[in-house]
Design a protein around this motif. Structure first.
Motif, PDB file in Angstrom:
ATOM      1  N   ASN A   1       0.824  -1.214   0.000  1.00  0.00           N
ATOM      2  CA  ASN A   1       0.000   0.000   0.000  1.00  0.00           C
ATOM      3  C   ASN A   1       0.857   1.262   0.000  1.00  0.00           C
ATOM      4  N   ALA A   2       1.932   1.261   0.795  1.00  0.00           N
ATOM      5  CA  ALA A   2       2.818   2.425   0.866  1.00  0.00           C
ATOM      6  C   ALA A   2       3.508   2.669  -0.478  1.00  0.00           C
ATOM      7  N   ILE A   3       3.958   1.624  -1.128  1.00  0.00           N
ATOM      8  CA  ILE A   3       4.624   1.752  -2.430  1.00  0.00           C
ATOM      9  C   ILE A   3       3.632   2.250  -3.480  1.00  0.00           C
ATOM     10  N   GLN A   4       2.425   1.663  -3.496  1.00  0.00           N
ATOM     11  CA  GLN A   4       1.426   2.113  -4.466  1.00  0.00           C
ATOM     12  C   GLN A   4       1.095   3.598  -4.274  1.00  0.00           C
ATOM     13  N   GLU A   5       0.878   4.000  -3.027  1.00  0.00           N
ATOM     14  CA  GLU A   5       0.528   5.395  -2.735  1.00  0.00           C
ATOM     15  C   GLU A   5       1.631   6.341  -3.195  1.00  0.00           C
ATOM     16  N   ALA A   6       2.880   6.023  -2.870  1.00  0.00           N
ATOM     17  CA  ALA A   6       4.011   6.869  -3.264  1.00  0.00           C
ATOM     18  C   ALA A   6       4.169   6.910  -4.780  1.00  0.00           C
ATOM     19  N   LEU A   7       4.032   5.751  -5.408  1.00  0.00           N
ATOM     20  CA  LEU A   7       4.191   5.647  -6.863  1.00  0.00           C
ATOM     21  C   LEU A   7       3.119   6.450  -7.600  1.00  0.00           C
ATOM     22  N   PHE A   8       1.879   6.325  -7.186  1.00  0.00           N
ATOM     23  CA  PHE A   8       0.783   7.032  -7.863  1.00  0.00           C
ATOM     24  C   PHE A   8       0.875   8.541  -7.642  1.00  0.00           C
ATOM     25  N   ALA A   9       1.376   8.952  -6.485  1.00  0.00           N
ATOM     26  CA  ALA A   9       1.545  10.382  -6.210  1.00  0.00           C
ATOM     27  C   ALA A   9       2.586  11.004  -7.133  1.00  0.00           C
ATOM     28  N   LYS A  10       3.532  10.195  -7.598  1.00  0.00           N
ATOM     29  CA  LYS A  10       4.575  10.690  -8.502  1.00  0.00           C
ATOM     30  C   LYS A  10       4.219  10.510  -9.973  1.00  0.00           C
ATOM     31  N   GLY A  11       3.013  10.004 -10.248  1.00  0.00           N
ATOM     32  CA  GLY A  11       2.579   9.879 -11.638  1.00  0.00           C
ATOM     33  C   GLY A  11       2.613   8.467 -12.187  1.00  0.00           C
ATOM     34  N   GLY A  12       3.044   7.496 -11.399  1.00  0.00           N
ATOM     35  CA  GLY A  12       3.046   6.110 -11.850  1.00  0.00           C
ATOM     36  C   GLY A  12       1.633   5.550 -11.899  1.00  0.00           C
ATOM     37  N   CYS A  13       1.485   4.367 -12.501  1.00  0.00           N
ATOM     38  CA  CYS A  13       0.153   3.760 -12.609  1.00  0.00           C
ATOM     39  C   CYS A  13       0.273   2.249 -12.779  1.00  0.00           C
ATOM     40  N   TRP A  14      -0.863   1.586 -12.637  1.00  0.00           N
ATOM     41  CA  TRP A  14      -0.948   0.161 -12.924  1.00  0.00           C
ATOM     42  C   TRP A  14      -0.808  -0.054 -14.428  1.00  0.00           C
ATOM     43  N   ARG A  15      -0.600  -1.280 -14.818  1.00  0.00           N
ATOM     44  CA  ARG A  15      -0.455  -1.625 -16.237  1.00  0.00           C
ATOM     45  C   ARG A  15      -1.671  -1.178 -17.049  1.00  0.00           C
ATOM     46  N   ASP A  16      -2.865  -1.171 -16.438  1.00  0.00           N
ATOM     47  CA  ASP A  16      -4.076  -0.738 -17.146  1.00  0.00           C
ATOM     48  C   ASP A  16      -4.321   0.769 -17.000  1.00  0.00           C
ATOM     49  N   THR A  17      -3.318   1.508 -16.558  1.00  0.00           N
ATOM     50  CA  THR A  17      -3.328   2.962 -16.341  1.00  0.00           C
ATOM     51  C   THR A  17      -4.148   3.399 -15.135  1.00  0.00           C
ATOM     52  N   GLY A  18      -4.662   2.475 -14.346  1.00  0.00           N
ATOM     53  CA  GLY A  18      -5.387   2.829 -13.134  1.00  0.00           C
ATOM     54  C   GLY A  18      -4.442   3.332 -12.054  1.00  0.00           C
ATOM     55  N   LYS A  19      -5.007   4.058 -11.097  1.00  0.00           N
ATOM     56  CA  LYS A  19      -4.193   4.602 -10.001  1.00  0.00           C
ATOM     57  C   LYS A  19      -4.852   4.339  -8.651  1.00  0.00           C
ATOM     58  N   ASN A  20      -5.663   3.301  -8.570  1.00  0.00           N
ATOM     59  CA  ASN A  20      -6.309   2.960  -7.299  1.00  0.00           C
ATOM     60  C   ASN A  20      -5.394   2.056  -6.495  1.00  0.00           C
ATOM     61  N   ILE A  21      -5.357   2.301  -5.185  1.00  0.00           N
ATOM     62  CA  ILE A  21      -4.595   1.412  -4.299  1.00  0.00           C
ATOM     63  C   ILE A  21      -5.324   0.072  -4.305  1.00  0.00           C
TER      64      ILE A  21
END
Length: 153
Positions: free
Chosen positions: A18-38
């Motif tokens: 959860n911490a990695i996802q939150e930090a990654l999405f805050a910097k503009g990263g995303c899931w393979r399907d372009t989603g940004k939900n934890i």
């Protein structure tokens, strides 16, 4: 480094994931399907090679390609990355009518046409291409920053 340039794989707990996802999405990263939900923790591994994916075992094709890091190393790497670039609002040049309305309701501005000297906004009739005109506020005889006659679309 840009977030898209990172490459890693990491074995995580649910909290670390959860911490990695939150930090990654805050910097503009995303899931393979372009989603940004934890996403809830589905497996012990996260992989990042331009986009985020997860798995319960290390995939053979990713094992050699992505370096294995510790969760704290991934978080430090994400923190060091540049944030997402802010998108500038899309604009278009004002029409003649829009320029005239703007000039009529905006006090304390001067206008210049091309490289000509600035003049009071009411001096011009704006008969041509409005893109050649620029405006600026005038305060205590000082001319401020020049702006194009544009509106957001």
């Amino acid at each position: 480094m840009k977030i898209e340039e990172m490459r890693w794989r990491v074995q995580v707990t649910e909290e670390q994931s959860n911490a990695i996802q939150e930090a990654l999405f805050a910097k503009g990263g995303c899931w393979r399907d372009t989603g940004k939900n934890i996403d809830t923790h589905r497996g012990p591994c996260l992989y990042y090679g331009g986009s985020l994916t997860w798995g319960c075992v290390y995939h053979n094709f990713l094992r050699d390609e992505l370096p294995l890091l510790h969760p704290h190393e991934v978080l430090e790497m994400i923190e060091a990355c540049d944030g997402p670039e802010e998108e500038k609002p899309k604009t278009r040049p004002m029409t003649r009518l829009e320029v005239l309305e703007f000039v009529a309701k905006t006090a304390g501005i001067v206008v210049r046409h091309g490289d000509r000297s600035p003049r009071p906004a009411q001096y011009y009739e704006y008969p041509r291409d409005t893109e050649a005109y620029k405006w600026a506020y005038i305060n205590n005889g000082e001319i401020g920053e020049w702006h194009a006659f544009e509106v957001e679309v």
